[in-house]
Design an enzyme around this catalytic site. Sequence first.
Site, PDB file in Angstrom:
ATOM      1  N   THR A   1      36.355  52.728  49.168  1.00 48.19           N
ATOM      2  CA  THR A   1      35.032  52.795  49.799  1.00 48.19           C
ATOM      3  C   THR A   1      34.815  51.491  50.565  1.00 48.19           C
ATOM      4  OG1 THR A   1      34.092  51.951  47.723  1.00 48.19           O
ATOM      5  CG2 THR A   1      33.964  54.313  48.082  1.00 48.19           C
TER       6      THR A   1
ATOM      7  N   ASN B   1      30.277  42.882  39.506  1.00 48.14           N
ATOM      8  CA  ASN B   1      30.812  42.138  40.648  1.00 48.14           C
ATOM      9  C   ASN B   1      29.780  41.171  41.223  1.00 48.14           C
ATOM     10  OD1 ASN B   1      33.363  43.088  40.418  1.00 48.14           O
ATOM     11  ND2 ASN B   1      33.295  44.453  42.175  1.00 48.14           N
TER      12      ASN B   1
ATOM     13  N   CYS C   1      37.068  43.497  47.228  1.00 45.89           N
ATOM     14  CA  CYS C   1      35.980  43.976  46.367  1.00 45.89           C
ATOM     15  C   CYS C   1      34.714  43.144  46.421  1.00 45.89           C
ATOM     16  CB  CYS C   1      36.464  44.066  44.925  1.00 45.89           C
ATOM     17  SG  CYS C   1      37.697  45.348  44.704  1.00 45.89           S
TER      18      CYS C   1
HETATM   19  C1  UDX Z   1      37.296  41.599  41.357  1.00 40.67           C
HETATM   20  C2  UDX Z   1      36.742  41.715  39.931  1.00 40.67           C
HETATM   21  O1  UDX Z   1      37.152  40.584  39.172  1.00 40.67           O
HETATM   22  C3  UDX Z   1      37.214  42.997  39.287  1.00 40.67           C
HETATM   23  O2  UDX Z   1      36.659  43.146  37.997  1.00 40.67           O
HETATM   24  C4  UDX Z   1      36.799  44.163  40.167  1.00 40.67           C
HETATM   25  O3  UDX Z   1      37.291  45.366  39.632  1.00 40.67           O
HETATM   26  C5  UDX Z   1      37.320  43.979  41.585  1.00 40.67           C
HETATM   27  O4  UDX Z   1      36.896  42.733  42.108  1.00 40.67           O
HETATM   28  P1  UDX Z   1      39.648  40.895  42.412  1.00 40.67           P
HETATM   29  O5  UDX Z   1      39.112  41.274  43.755  1.00 40.67           O
HETATM   30  O6  UDX Z   1      41.034  41.314  42.049  1.00 40.67           O
HETATM   31  O7  UDX Z   1      38.706  41.501  41.261  1.00 40.67           O
HETATM   32  O8  UDX Z   1      39.569  39.313  42.348  1.00 40.67           O
HETATM   33  P2  UDX Z   1      39.026  38.187  41.367  1.00 40.67           P
HETATM   34  O9  UDX Z   1      40.079  37.737  40.466  1.00 40.67           O
HETATM   35  O10 UDX Z   1      37.731  38.570  40.776  1.00 40.67           O
HETATM   36  O11 UDX Z   1      38.792  37.009  42.425  1.00 40.67           O
HETATM   37  C6  UDX Z   1      37.922  37.206  43.541  1.00 40.67           C
HETATM   38  C7  UDX Z   1      37.891  35.999  44.425  1.00 40.67           C
HETATM   39  O12 UDX Z   1      37.146  34.960  43.807  1.00 40.67           O
HETATM   40  C8  UDX Z   1      39.234  35.368  44.797  1.00 40.67           C
HETATM   41  O13 UDX Z   1      39.205  35.067  46.187  1.00 40.67           O
HETATM   42  C9  UDX Z   1      39.291  34.122  43.959  1.00 40.67           C
HETATM   43  O14 UDX Z   1      40.062  33.109  44.566  1.00 40.67           O
HETATM   44  C10 UDX Z   1      37.829  33.727  43.896  1.00 40.67           C
HETATM   45  N1  UDX Z   1      37.463  32.906  42.720  1.00 40.67           N
HETATM   46  C11 UDX Z   1      37.584  33.419  41.465  1.00 40.67           C
HETATM   47  C12 UDX Z   1      36.957  31.624  42.906  1.00 40.67           C
HETATM   48  O15 UDX Z   1      36.818  31.155  44.033  1.00 40.67           O
HETATM   49  N2  UDX Z   1      36.595  30.900  41.816  1.00 40.67           N
HETATM   50  C13 UDX Z   1      36.704  31.379  40.553  1.00 40.67           C
HETATM   51  O16 UDX Z   1      36.341  30.661  39.623  1.00 40.67           O
HETATM   52  C14 UDX Z   1      37.222  32.679  40.371  1.00 40.67           C
END
Ligand code: UDX
Length: 444
Positions: free
Chosen positions: A93, A219, A271
């Site tokens: 989506t 999220n 996401c």
């Molecule tokens: C996320 C959610 O964690 C997950 O539960 C949902 O199903 C989909 O979206 P994801 O997109 O795989 O998962 O990434 P995630 O590990 O959450 O990281 C997202 C972003 O945040 C990355 O760009 C990461 O670098 C950034 N991040 C994460 C930070 O900048 N600081 C942090 O402390 C943690």
Amino acid sequence: MALKITVIGTGYLGATHAAAMADMGFEVLGMDVVPEKVAALSRGEIPIYEPGLEELLRRHVAGFEGSTGRLRFTTSYEEVAAFGDVHFVCVNTPQKHGEYACDMSYVDSAVAGLAPHLTRPALVVGKSTVPVGSAARLAEMLAELAPAGRDAELAWNPEFLREGFAVEDTLHPDRIVTGVTSAHAEKLLREVYAAPIAEGTPFIVTDFPTAELVKSAANSFLATKISFINAMAEVCEAAGGDVVRLAEALGHDDRIGRKFLRAGIGFGGGCLPKDIRAFMARAGELGADQALTFLREVDSINMRRRGHMVELAREAVGGVFLGKRVAVLGATFKPDSDDVRDSPALNVAGQIHLQGGQVTVYDPRGMENARRVFPTLGYAESAVDAIRGADVVLHLTEWAEFRELDPVALGEVTAGRHILDGRNALDGEVWRRAGWTYRALGRP
Ligand code: UDX
């Protein structure tokens, strides 16, 4: 008789879910409208980099030594309807072009494609991230279009998997949330998830809107936590504080927790950014937009990080990018992924390039995708090659291999020993000792 499962949409979510269901012992039929995807998956190949997924797939797709043969793929809705008792909808989506709202056309067409073939009782389970209210609408659509009528039931079961940990998160989720309207649907889903339930995974049963909202809320919370620490980084920079030590100290309060408090160039990916925007758009439609205006701030703090990184890089090269060489380490939105969707790293690289800098990018896994999105950037075969002759080095995705780099050796090949750590993940002391100026976001 054991339930038969189908999975509609074989992207990140669907391919992982299908393989995991087969691993839990079910016969599974995966379906996609793109014949090339179906052909590749049937050969045991996945088009993405996701640790452990290909191995899991090959344990269950026929044709591999010792495989169970429980997992097959098709392009036919008719076959899906004839085969399955429980149908998972795992299509994407994406954000609509030029709007905050998400594009529901793939979900709608999955239900519209499947329903006319449902001649016997079936449970259709939505896993995609959707605006609250979608499940109720889709349940009506299903009952209207299915020859089985109300015996074609809908349930909502949001997915929380993280890229890079998709297999682990799917086989051993930290919670299972199901929105149902009947005891029968709950019973079927308990059967599907019997294995994780037996491991003690909480199984939460709610109505449709709550189940849909859990995903948007989760999220939003994660995005807020990251933007919170990034806002603290801005204040730290103004006040001469150290955001890494600050986060560490905050994290010891277990009401706050230490996770998701890594300050840096912010969040990206397929996401978090689009989900918080879609959530704001939906709240607006419901007349509850005021409740989520803070997410606008979360989004803008996040986007500001990218601009800030560009400014620091500009300063490091003496005020103008023209004629300057910039090495960028990392292109994916996070490590252990090849995903460059809304990647902060690639965004920063692109901005510098558009302002006249000569940017050379290296990423352990994301090169192919990055090239496709940004063909005009320079790409190098290794970190060393990217750094050779660079006036400044930007560390933008925290891959483990970048922490192993030898600043002494790199100091010999670079033009200017300046490194900016956009992820607060390198050991600044080691770089400084090797004669580099090391600067990180939110730190002195
Ligand atoms: C996320 C959610 O964690 C997950 O539960 C949902 O199903 C989909 O979206 P994801 O997109 O795989 O998962 O990434 P995630 O590990 O959450 O990281 C997202 C972003 O945040 C990355 O760009 C990461 O670098 C950034 N991040 C994460 C930070 O900048 N600081 C942090 O402390 C943690």
